[in-house]
Scaffold this motif. Structure first.
Motif, short mmCIF file in Angstrom:
data_model
loop_
_atom_site.label_atom_id
_atom_site.label_comp_id
_atom_site.label_asym_id
_atom_site.label_seq_id
_atom_site.Cartn_x
_atom_site.Cartn_y
_atom_site.Cartn_z
N ALA A 50 -61.50 -22.85 28.44
CA ALA A 50 -62.26 -22.04 29.40
C ALA A 50 -62.78 -20.79 28.72
CB ALA A 50 -61.35 -21.65 30.56
N PRO A 51 -64.01 -20.34 29.07
CA PRO A 51 -64.54 -19.10 28.49
C PRO A 51 -63.75 -17.89 28.96
CG PRO A 51 -65.98 -19.92 30.22
CD PRO A 51 -64.96 -20.99 29.98
N GLY A 52 -63.83 -16.82 28.18
CA GLY A 52 -63.04 -15.63 28.48
C GLY A 52 -63.44 -14.92 29.75
N ASN A 53 -64.70 -15.04 30.20
CA ASN A 53 -65.16 -14.34 31.39
C ASN A 53 -65.08 -15.20 32.64
OD1 ASN A 53 -67.09 -16.10 30.51
ND2 ASN A 53 -68.85 -14.74 30.92
N LEU A 54 -64.22 -16.22 32.64
CA LEU A 54 -64.05 -17.08 33.81
C LEU A 54 -63.25 -16.34 34.87
CD1 LEU A 54 -64.77 -20.08 34.50
CD2 LEU A 54 -62.39 -20.62 33.93
N THR A 55 -63.68 -16.43 36.11
CA THR A 55 -62.99 -15.80 37.24
C THR A 55 -62.61 -16.87 38.26
OG1 THR A 55 -65.08 -15.33 38.38
CG2 THR A 55 -64.19 -13.61 36.91
N TYR A 56 -61.83 -16.43 39.28
CA TYR A 56 -61.35 -17.37 40.28
C TYR A 56 -61.48 -16.75 41.66
CZ TYR A 56 -59.17 -19.25 36.06
OH TYR A 56 -58.95 -19.71 34.79
N SER A 57 -61.59 -17.61 42.66
CA SER A 57 -61.57 -17.21 44.06
C SER A 57 -60.59 -18.10 44.79
CB SER A 57 -62.95 -17.32 44.70
OG SER A 57 -63.83 -16.36 44.17
N VAL A 58 -59.84 -17.47 45.73
CA VAL A 58 -58.78 -18.18 46.44
C VAL A 58 -58.98 -17.98 47.94
CG1 VAL A 58 -56.29 -18.42 46.76
CG2 VAL A 58 -57.21 -17.79 44.53
N GLU A 59 -58.71 -19.02 48.72
CA GLU A 59 -58.79 -18.97 50.17
C GLU A 59 -57.56 -19.64 50.76
OE1 GLU A 59 -62.41 -20.93 51.20
OE2 GLU A 59 -63.70 -19.26 50.57
N PHE A 60 -57.18 -19.19 51.99
CA PHE A 60 -56.11 -19.87 52.70
C PHE A 60 -56.63 -20.33 54.06
CE2 PHE A 60 -55.66 -15.66 54.50
CZ PHE A 60 -55.21 -15.87 55.79
N TRP A 61 -55.95 -21.32 54.59
CA TRP A 61 -56.43 -21.98 55.81
C TRP A 61 -55.52 -21.68 56.98
CZ3 TRP A 61 -53.98 -25.77 58.75
CH2 TRP A 61 -54.77 -26.42 59.70
N SER A 62 -56.15 -21.44 58.15
CA SER A 62 -55.41 -21.28 59.40
C SER A 62 -56.05 -22.16 60.46
CB SER A 62 -55.43 -19.81 59.86
OG SER A 62 -56.74 -19.43 60.25
N TYR A 63 -55.24 -22.50 61.49
CA TYR A 63 -55.76 -23.39 62.54
C TYR A 63 -56.92 -22.75 63.29
CZ TYR A 63 -51.95 -26.78 62.12
OH TYR A 63 -51.10 -27.75 61.67
N LEU A 99 -68.07 -19.08 36.97
CA LEU A 99 -68.69 -18.57 35.74
C LEU A 99 -70.09 -18.12 36.08
CD1 LEU A 99 -68.38 -18.12 32.70
CD2 LEU A 99 -69.29 -20.41 32.34
N GLN A 100 -70.22 -16.80 36.29
CA GLN A 100 -71.49 -16.22 36.75
C GLN A 100 -71.89 -16.86 38.08
OE1 GLN A 100 -74.23 -16.52 33.44
NE2 GLN A 100 -73.06 -15.08 32.19
N GLU A 101 -73.01 -17.58 38.14
CA GLU A 101 -73.46 -18.18 39.38
C GLU A 101 -72.94 -19.60 39.57
OE1 GLU A 101 -75.01 -16.45 41.61
OE2 GLU A 101 -75.11 -14.69 40.30
N GLU A 102 -72.24 -20.13 38.60
CA GLU A 102 -71.76 -21.49 38.68
C GLU A 102 -70.29 -21.50 39.08
OE1 GLU A 102 -72.45 -23.26 34.91
OE2 GLU A 102 -74.62 -22.94 34.95
N THR A 103 -69.90 -22.55 39.80
CA THR A 103 -68.51 -22.68 40.27
C THR A 103 -68.02 -24.10 40.06
OG1 THR A 103 -69.19 -23.27 42.52
CG2 THR A 103 -68.88 -20.92 42.04
N SER A 104 -66.72 -24.22 40.02
CA SER A 104 -66.10 -25.54 39.96
C SER A 104 -65.82 -26.03 41.37
CB SER A 104 -64.79 -25.44 39.18
OG SER A 104 -63.80 -24.77 39.95
N PRO A 105 -65.45 -27.27 41.54
CA PRO A 105 -65.04 -27.73 42.87
C PRO A 105 -63.75 -27.04 43.30
CG PRO A 105 -65.55 -29.58 41.42
CD PRO A 105 -65.50 -28.36 40.56
N TRP A 106 -63.52 -26.97 44.60
CA TRP A 106 -62.28 -26.41 45.13
C TRP A 106 -61.12 -27.35 44.83
CZ3 TRP A 106 -61.93 -21.57 46.85
CH2 TRP A 106 -63.05 -20.93 47.34
N VAL A 107 -59.98 -26.76 44.47
CA VAL A 107 -58.74 -27.54 44.30
C VAL A 107 -57.79 -27.10 45.41
CG1 VAL A 107 -56.82 -28.12 42.79
CG2 VAL A 107 -59.09 -27.66 41.82
#
Length: 317
Positions: A50-63, A99-107
């Protein structure tokens, strides 16, 4: 008609291109939700190469609201939900790499219940040795969100203990509801070690065992009659011996004082004679006086045999 066909082809081309762009950002690996002492943390691993400037976003689910953003554009590979997430209910989490404007699929993680899946840490154990027994005092582990007894209606402890050099021969006290437990029938003057863990009966949940704490047992404090009699006899002998020593010390001390400081006073001329130096006038007069003239007398020795013969002959002695 031709225009429509071209438009569909262009649309399919755009979709394929977008999918190819999205697929260029690898997804996070080994995504897992973990909970310790009612805390809630989502953790994952960065994708390989993975490149050094890779970031992440996290979400949680509620009913009620579906997936809700929580950690955005972070570089760490963990997201903490402990302070704002209820320990009750079902939760799901998901994370993606960016990565900038690109994202991976959600896991996405499977459903997770904190009160059911949380790991309970070790309690604190304190030992008190008292009258042949050892009292075990247990304190619940510190929880991150809720108090342990506010979540579980029934909290008990499993306790194991053993002689310090015999850890493989331990004894167990299971499902103890009180946080003060007394270990009975211990050998006197023997060092015992104790560990405890939290036990939740309805879910068969067992916490982590505490570190081993050791303490030495004492006697039960009950003195046998012969020991009491022996102690009393010894005390009497010591007291009598002490009294006798004090009596004789006082007696001889009194005699010594009387000898050094007698109560009868010497006549004054005796004191003067004892005080005067050796070269007094009397002594000098004795030294200066002429020596008396010696007088001698003849002595005859007569034996018994001579006396007998003289008597027979009529010769006077």
């Amino acid at each position: 008609m031709t225009f429509t066909f071209l438009s569909k082809n262009c649309f399919l081309l755009v979709l394929c291109t977008t999918a190819a762009v999205v697929a260029t950002v690898p997804e996070p690996k080994n995504v897992r939700a973990t909970s310790i002492n009612f805390g809630m943390v989502l953790e994952w691993e960065a994708p390989r190469d993975a490149p050094g400037n890779l970031t992440y976003s996290v979400e949680f689910w509620s009913y009620s609201s579906g997936f809700i953003p929580w950690c955005s554009n972070i570089h760490e590979t963990r997201c903490d939900f402990s302070k704002n997430l209820s320990v009750f209910g079902v939760h799901k989490f998901r994370v993606r790499a960016e990565l900038q404007e690109e994202t991976s699929p959600w896991v996405e993680t499977p459903e997770f219940s904190i009160d059911k899946h949380t790991q309970i840490g070790a309690p604190t154990v304190k030992l008190i040795s008292k009258e042949g027994d050892i009292e075990v005092e247990i304190q619940d582990p510190d929880m991150r969100n809720q108090e342990l007894r506010n979540v579980y209606s029934r909290v008990s402890y499993n306790i194991r203990y053993w002689k310090e050099d015999e850890a493989d021969k331990f004894s167990m006290l299971n499902d103890q509801l009180q946080n003060r437990v007394v270990l009975l029938q211990l050998e006197p003057w023997t060092r015992y070690c104790v560990q405890a863990q939290v036990y939740i009966l309805y879910s068969e949940k067992r916490g982590e065992f505490s570190k081993a704490v050791c303490e030495t047992s004492t006697t039960d404090g009950k003195v046998k009659p012969w020991v009491t009699a022996l102690v009393m006899l010894g005390s009497m002998v010591v007291v009598m011996g002490t009294v006798m020593v004090i009596f004789f010390a006082a007696l001889y001390g009194y005699k010594a004082i009387k000898f050094l400081y007698p109560s009868v006073k010497l006549p004054e001329h005796f004191k003067q004679y004892l005080i005067e130096p050796p070269h007094s006038y009397i002594f000098l007069a004795m030294q200066n006086s002429p020596q008396p003239e010696e007088q001698c007398h003849e002595v005859f020795i007569v034996s018994e045999a001579t006396e007998s013969s003289a008597t027979k002959e009529g010769t006077p002695l």
